[in-house]
Design a protein around this motif. Structure first.
Motif, PDB file in Angstrom:
ATOM      1  N   ALA A  27       0.824  -1.207   0.000  1.00  0.00           N
ATOM      2  CA  ALA A  27       0.000   0.000   0.000  1.00  0.00           C
ATOM      3  C   ALA A  27       0.863   1.264   0.000  1.00  0.00           C
ATOM      4  O   ALA A  27       0.427   2.322  -0.441  1.00  0.00           O
ATOM      5  N   HIS A  28       2.095   1.128   0.516  1.00  0.00           N
ATOM      6  CA  HIS A  28       3.000   2.272   0.667  1.00  0.00           C
ATOM      7  C   HIS A  28       3.766   2.471  -0.648  1.00  0.00           C
ATOM      8  O   HIS A  28       4.924   2.091  -0.787  1.00  0.00           O
ATOM      9  N   THR A  29       3.090   3.059  -1.649  1.00  0.00           N
ATOM     10  CA  THR A  29       3.663   3.125  -2.996  1.00  0.00           C
ATOM     11  C   THR A  29       3.813   4.553  -3.519  1.00  0.00           C
ATOM     12  O   THR A  29       4.246   4.753  -4.659  1.00  0.00           O
ATOM     13  N   ALA A  30       3.484   5.550  -2.692  1.00  0.00           N
ATOM     14  CA  ALA A  30       3.475   6.944  -3.168  1.00  0.00           C
ATOM     15  C   ALA A  30       4.847   7.412  -3.652  1.00  0.00           C
ATOM     16  O   ALA A  30       4.944   8.247  -4.548  1.00  0.00           O
ATOM     17  N   GLU A  31       5.916   6.853  -3.066  1.00  0.00           N
ATOM     18  CA  GLU A  31       7.267   7.314  -3.430  1.00  0.00           C
ATOM     19  C   GLU A  31       7.936   6.424  -4.476  1.00  0.00           C
ATOM     20  O   GLU A  31       9.155   6.488  -4.647  1.00  0.00           O
ATOM     21  N   GLY A  32       7.156   5.587  -5.151  1.00  0.00           N
ATOM     22  CA  GLY A  32       7.722   4.754  -6.215  1.00  0.00           C
ATOM     23  C   GLY A  32       7.753   3.289  -5.841  1.00  0.00           C
ATOM     24  O   GLY A  32       7.734   2.931  -4.656  1.00  0.00           O
ATOM     25  N   SER A  33       7.829   2.422  -6.845  1.00  0.00           N
ATOM     26  CA  SER A  33       7.744   0.978  -6.612  1.00  0.00           C
ATOM     27  C   SER A  33       8.998   0.423  -5.947  1.00  0.00           C
ATOM     28  O   SER A  33       8.997  -0.703  -5.451  1.00  0.00           O
ATOM     29  N   ASP A  34      10.094   1.192  -5.929  1.00  0.00           N
ATOM     30  CA  ASP A  34      11.310   0.715  -5.263  1.00  0.00           C
ATOM     31  C   ASP A  34      11.367   1.160  -3.798  1.00  0.00           C
ATOM     32  O   ASP A  34      12.318   0.801  -3.091  1.00  0.00           O
ATOM     33  N   ASP A  35      10.368   1.920  -3.325  1.00  0.00           N
ATOM     34  CA  ASP A  35      10.445   2.478  -1.969  1.00  0.00           C
ATOM     35  C   ASP A  35      10.133   1.436  -0.892  1.00  0.00           C
ATOM     36  O   ASP A  35      10.942   1.216   0.017  1.00  0.00           O
ATOM     37  N   MET A  36       8.982   0.776  -0.996  1.00  0.00           N
ATOM     38  CA  MET A  36       8.625  -0.213   0.037  1.00  0.00           C
ATOM     39  C   MET A  36       9.611  -1.385   0.044  1.00  0.00           C
ATOM     40  O   MET A  36      10.060  -1.792   1.137  1.00  0.00           O
ATOM     41  N   PRO A  37       9.995  -1.930  -1.116  1.00  0.00           N
ATOM     42  CA  PRO A  37      11.052  -2.968  -1.071  1.00  0.00           C
ATOM     43  C   PRO A  37      12.315  -2.487  -0.354  1.00  0.00           C
ATOM     44  O   PRO A  37      12.968  -3.262   0.339  1.00  0.00           O
ATOM     45  N   SER A  38      12.639  -1.201  -0.509  1.00  0.00           N
ATOM     46  CA  SER A  38      13.865  -0.696   0.131  1.00  0.00           C
ATOM     47  C   SER A  38      13.740  -0.722   1.657  1.00  0.00           C
ATOM     48  O   SER A  38      14.708  -1.014   2.357  1.00  0.00           O
TER      49      SER A  38
END
Lengths: 142, 142, 142
Positions: A80-91
């Motif tokens: 759900a935490h995707t506002a900063e891009g698809s690489d943000d939550m994985p990071s």
């Protein structure tokens, strides 16, 4: 006599991957004049982390990156935490699975690392970032 | 002059999830009167752990929890250590993949955390627990 | 008065699995005569690691090993770093997901571990190895 010494420095990363900082830490230990004690390296970010890893063969670091890409793919559909891009939550998850700090004993004025150990900043974002590292050294001055 | 300071406190958790303790640690640093050194936070349990994580947007912590639920499902059929419930063995693995201690440099009497970093107890059991935290602070008193 | 104390020892492992070293660390703390401070245990290798884990029921450690065998199988086809055997690259990843150092507060001359916590060397290679451990203890002598 024991003392505490602190330092900060920045590392410019160039996207996902590992960046060795062992020599920079060793130089800070030298400047501290502490011969016996503990060095703690701390990264002040939640989308990059630290690892101690084999520093001889770069293919080991390539495989590590491939493993993390598969374990936490950018295309994970339940994030759900995707506002900063698809690489943000994985990071954030990669950072949690690795380390925010590394602590290394100092003996005779040097980090007591094993032969193949290096300290690395592990960048988890796709783009280049300036990463802040805080170092704390405590111990005996000879 | 260097000194060592220790403290303990308890956190009441309310089931699986993350519980911020940054302000409590900061207060212990203040009480220690140590201005330059190292704070180490240690959780005395094997089914809860510590993480340093982004503390701005709670959705990041929800996604982290969803990731761990999928990585180590309670219904894992090869687990033998099941006497204490289906959430027990996953809790030991989650704890091993995160951290039992976090070490943070202290500079000018404050934890040198980055802007978005908070310290959290990560509860891995389904039910409420009282979790014991030991804190060690070492460094120079100004 | 604060002081820093350091020690090293070796652990002979017998292949993949966990080897408890809690008593050895406790003995080093005793020899250091430090009653209040911090013990940091550091493993000087990139294919073995440290964990703090439940030390009561060995089945928990068996399940942990089974989890890691499934998470990072030796037969992973995309690994390029394979010159040292199929257990080598999985060992580097396992090590990265666990810990190279563990830091434990010392209170009243003893490690402030919880009731069920033990410190373990986690061997990730198939064969027997001699693993070097460096210990740093800093704190107040009574």
């Amino acid at each position: 006599m024991t003392r505490a010494y602190s330092a900060e420095f920045k590392v410019r990363t160039g996207g996902k991957g590992t960046y060795e900082i062992t020599q920079g830490i060793q130089e800070i230990v030298r400047l501290s004049q502490i011969s016996n004690g503990l060095a703690t390296i701390f990264i002040q970010h939640t989308s990059a982390s630290l690892i101690i890893f084999e520093n001889a063969d770069p293919s080991a670091r390539t495989d590590l990156e491939a493993f993390f890409e598969r374990l936490i793919p950018e295309e994970t559909d339940y994030f759900a935490h995707t506002a900063e891009g698809s690489d943000d939550m994985p990071s954030h998850i990669r950072m949690t699975l690795t380390r925010t700090s590394e602590s290394i004993p100092i003996v005779n004025g040097r980090l007591s690392l094993g032969t193949w150990q290096g300290v690395f900043v592990y960048e988890h974002r796709r783009h280049s970032h300036s990463r802040s590292i805080a170092v704390s050294i405590i111990g005996e001055v000879q």
